[in-house]
Design a protein around this motif. Structure first.
Motif, PDB file in Angstrom:
ATOM      1  N   UNK A  51     -10.509  47.298  45.431  1.00 29.29           N
ATOM      2  CA  UNK A  51     -10.271  48.717  45.688  1.00 29.29           C
ATOM      3  C   UNK A  51      -8.989  49.132  44.991  1.00 29.29           C
ATOM      4  N   UNK A  52      -9.098  50.168  44.161  1.00 31.80           N
ATOM      5  CA  UNK A  52      -7.919  50.691  43.457  1.00 31.80           C
ATOM      6  C   UNK A  52      -7.482  51.949  44.189  1.00 31.80           C
ATOM      7  N   UNK A  53      -6.265  51.929  44.756  1.00 32.80           N
ATOM      8  CA  UNK A  53      -5.922  52.980  45.713  1.00 32.80           C
ATOM      9  C   UNK A  53      -5.437  54.280  45.096  1.00 32.80           C
ATOM     10  N   UNK A  54      -4.896  54.271  43.872  1.00 34.43           N
ATOM     11  CA  UNK A  54      -4.402  55.524  43.303  1.00 34.43           C
ATOM     12  C   UNK A  54      -5.533  56.459  42.910  1.00 34.43           C
ATOM     13  N   UNK A  55      -6.654  55.895  42.458  1.00 33.37           N
ATOM     14  CA  UNK A  55      -7.808  56.717  42.080  1.00 33.37           C
ATOM     15  C   UNK A  55      -8.959  56.579  43.083  1.00 33.37           C
ATOM     16  N   UNK A  56      -8.725  55.775  44.123  1.00 37.13           N
ATOM     17  CA  UNK A  56      -9.686  55.622  45.231  1.00 37.13           C
ATOM     18  C   UNK A  56     -11.062  55.160  44.743  1.00 37.13           C
ATOM     19  N   UNK A  57     -11.025  54.114  43.912  1.00 35.62           N
ATOM     20  CA  UNK A  57     -12.245  53.562  43.311  1.00 35.62           C
ATOM     21  C   UNK A  57     -12.525  52.187  43.894  1.00 35.62           C
ATOM     22  N   UNK A  58     -13.788  51.955  44.276  1.00 36.11           N
ATOM     23  CA  UNK A  58     -14.229  50.625  44.688  1.00 36.11           C
ATOM     24  C   UNK A  58     -14.989  49.992  43.541  1.00 36.11           C
ATOM     25  N   UNK A  59     -14.440  48.909  42.994  1.00 39.02           N
ATOM     26  CA  UNK A  59     -15.171  48.083  42.037  1.00 39.02           C
ATOM     27  C   UNK A  59     -15.987  47.106  42.892  1.00 39.02           C
ATOM     28  N   UNK A  60     -17.310  47.322  42.953  1.00 44.40           N
ATOM     29  CA  UNK A  60     -18.115  46.769  44.041  1.00 44.40           C
ATOM     30  C   UNK A  60     -18.921  45.529  43.674  1.00 44.40           C
ATOM     31  N   UNK A  61     -18.629  44.890  42.529  1.00 46.84           N
ATOM     32  CA  UNK A  61     -19.415  43.732  42.081  1.00 46.84           C
ATOM     33  C   UNK A  61     -20.896  44.112  42.034  1.00 46.84           C
ATOM     34  N   UNK A  62     -21.785  43.247  42.540  1.00 46.41           N
ATOM     35  CA  UNK A  62     -23.219  43.549  42.487  1.00 46.41           C
ATOM     36  C   UNK A  62     -23.658  44.550  43.562  1.00 46.41           C
ATOM     37  N   UNK A  63     -22.811  44.797  44.545  1.00 43.98           N
ATOM     38  CA  UNK A  63     -23.161  45.764  45.588  1.00 43.98           C
ATOM     39  C   UNK A  63     -23.307  47.157  44.992  1.00 43.98           C
ATOM     40  N   UNK A  64     -24.250  47.919  45.520  1.00 45.21           N
ATOM     41  CA  UNK A  64     -24.557  49.280  45.074  1.00 45.21           C
ATOM     42  C   UNK A  64     -25.078  49.316  43.638  1.00 45.21           C
ATOM     43  N   UNK A  65     -25.696  48.216  43.214  1.00 42.95           N
ATOM     44  CA  UNK A  65     -26.263  48.168  41.873  1.00 42.95           C
ATOM     45  C   UNK A  65     -27.719  48.581  41.841  1.00 42.95           C
TER      46      UNK A  65
END
Length: 399
Positions: free
Chosen positions: A156-170
């Motif tokens: 989770x990158x908090x400044x831009x509120x992005x979840x890098x979710x690996x294979x989840x939500x693919x």
């Protein structure tokens, strides 16, 4: 020629598409291909989030070089060690000798299993709750074991509120120039592939997905960057709710799917007669599938979608017709549960498939098998119409 897209001003998609591959994991048909997503965070410490499959190495390497524009690469974050995402780890480390690898302990172990590379002075081992400062961006690491490999983590990158979710939500499907979910008609063109992807790749691990969703609920997520499929930047709740249902094994719709096996067409005729009965009684959006022609991954996805299932099957060598037996094996392996099932069988001299199907269904969790079975001998006869009507009515009553 580079093929990159800006996700934000400082985050660049550097992945690649593969429309040549026919089978994902050499198993699941993907007529629309697949995307292998990787992302570069540009900051004081340039950070690459995962790599791509070997089939897309050339495009990926060119994309990374273009996005870096002569700058160094400081970190490679490895969230998932499946070869469609890890295949270029060694190549990246060779091209960017100053880069360090970021991953958890299991990740490092698996890198050693796949590659002959010395990471002694080049690894940053992280665990649940650890952070990595990149400059104006900070990555927070969240462990997601068995979604769907044991080493998986998300970031989770908090400044831009992005979840890098690996294979989840693919999802299956190549990206055709449109990177974001709101650039496409997801409900029309993508949801079936997303469902088929989840149910067949991750479906067995519903409990682990639920654990990840609970962790994600505590984060302010404005964007989801998965390793396959579109980047989600709007209407996130729609997709999150789908995953919540799928991972709880709850049906999306009150609907009926009829899946039949048929050797010479007689069981197919009985399945069609049932579909007509259900339609005449007001059931809408009935789905009917020939198990011999339909890939099992599609049938599994449909079983996750609907609330009620009919299995119609002839007896074959004293047992279950192989395509239906294969379907039942997949249902069991992928932890299908919480469904209502009606069973129809056929046998010229011994209709025994039905009993064997029921036995297998009873070995699955929370499966309701309707009391009335329909057993036909060779063909469904006109004098069985009342029995067929009652068989159809019990399905409706159960809905």
């Amino acid at each position: 020629m580079q093929c990159t897209r800006n996700v934000t001003d400082h985050i660049i998609w550097v992945g690649a598409n593969d429309r040549r591959v026919n089978l994902f994991e050499n198993l699941f048909p993907i007529p629309r291909g697949v995307s292998y997503n990787a992302y570069l965070i540009k900051d004081e410490k340039n950070t690459l989030m995962d790599t791509v499959d070997a089939s897309a190495s050339g495009q990926f390497i060119e994309n990374v070089a273009y996005a870096l524009n002569g700058e160094s690469l400081d970190y490679l974050v490895v969230q998932h060690m499946e070869p469609d995402h890890c295949a270029n780890i060694q190549r990246i480390l060779e091209l960017y000798p100053e880069a360090k690898v970021v991953g958890n302990a299991k990740t490092m172990q698996m890198i050693g299993q796949f590659f002959d590379v010395d990471l002694e002075d080049r690894k940053v081992v992280v665990k649940e709750g650890d952070t990595l400062e990149l400059g104006s961006h900070t990555l927070h690491f969240v462990m997601a074991p068995m979604v769907h490999w044991p080493e998986v983590m998300v970031s989770y990158e908090d400044s831009e509120k992005i979840l890098f979710s690996a294979d989840a939500f693919g999802t299956f499907g190549a990206l055709n120039g449109n990177l974001f979910n709101d650039d496409v008609d997801f409900e029309k063109d993508w949801i079936d592939d997303a469902r088929r992807y989840f149910t067949n790749i991750v479906g067995k691990y519903g409990m682990q997905v639920q654990a990840l969703l609970k962790k994600a609920a505590g984060l302010d997520i404005q964007m989801i960057c998965s390793l396959h499929g579109p980047v989600w930047r709007s209407n996130l709740n729609y997709f999150i709710e789908k995953h919540d249902k799928w991972s709880k094994y709850e049906p999306e719709e009150q609907a009926v799917a009829i899946i039949y096996g048929s050797i010479y067409g007689n069981t197919e005729q009985a399945a069609d007669a049932l579909a007509v009965k259900l339609g005449a009684k007001g059931v809408k959006n009935i789905a009917v599938y020939d198990a011999s022609k339909t890939d099992v991954s599609e049938m599994i996805a449909e079983i996750f979608r609907v609330s009620h299932l009919v299995i119609a099957c002839p007896t074959y060598n004293g047992g279950i017709y192989p395509p239906i037996e294969n379907l039942l094996a997949h249902m069991k392996a992928l932890a299908v549960q919480n469904r209502t099932v009606a069973v129809m069988d056929n046998g010229t001299w011994a209709a025994t498939a039905g009993k064997q199907i029921v036995k297998q269904l009873e070995e699955m969790k929370n499966m309701t098998v309707l009391d009335q079975k329909l057993s036909i001998k060779s063909t469904l006869k006109a004098d069985q119409e009342e029995i067929l009507d009652a068989f159809a009515q019990q399905i409706i009553d159960a809905m």
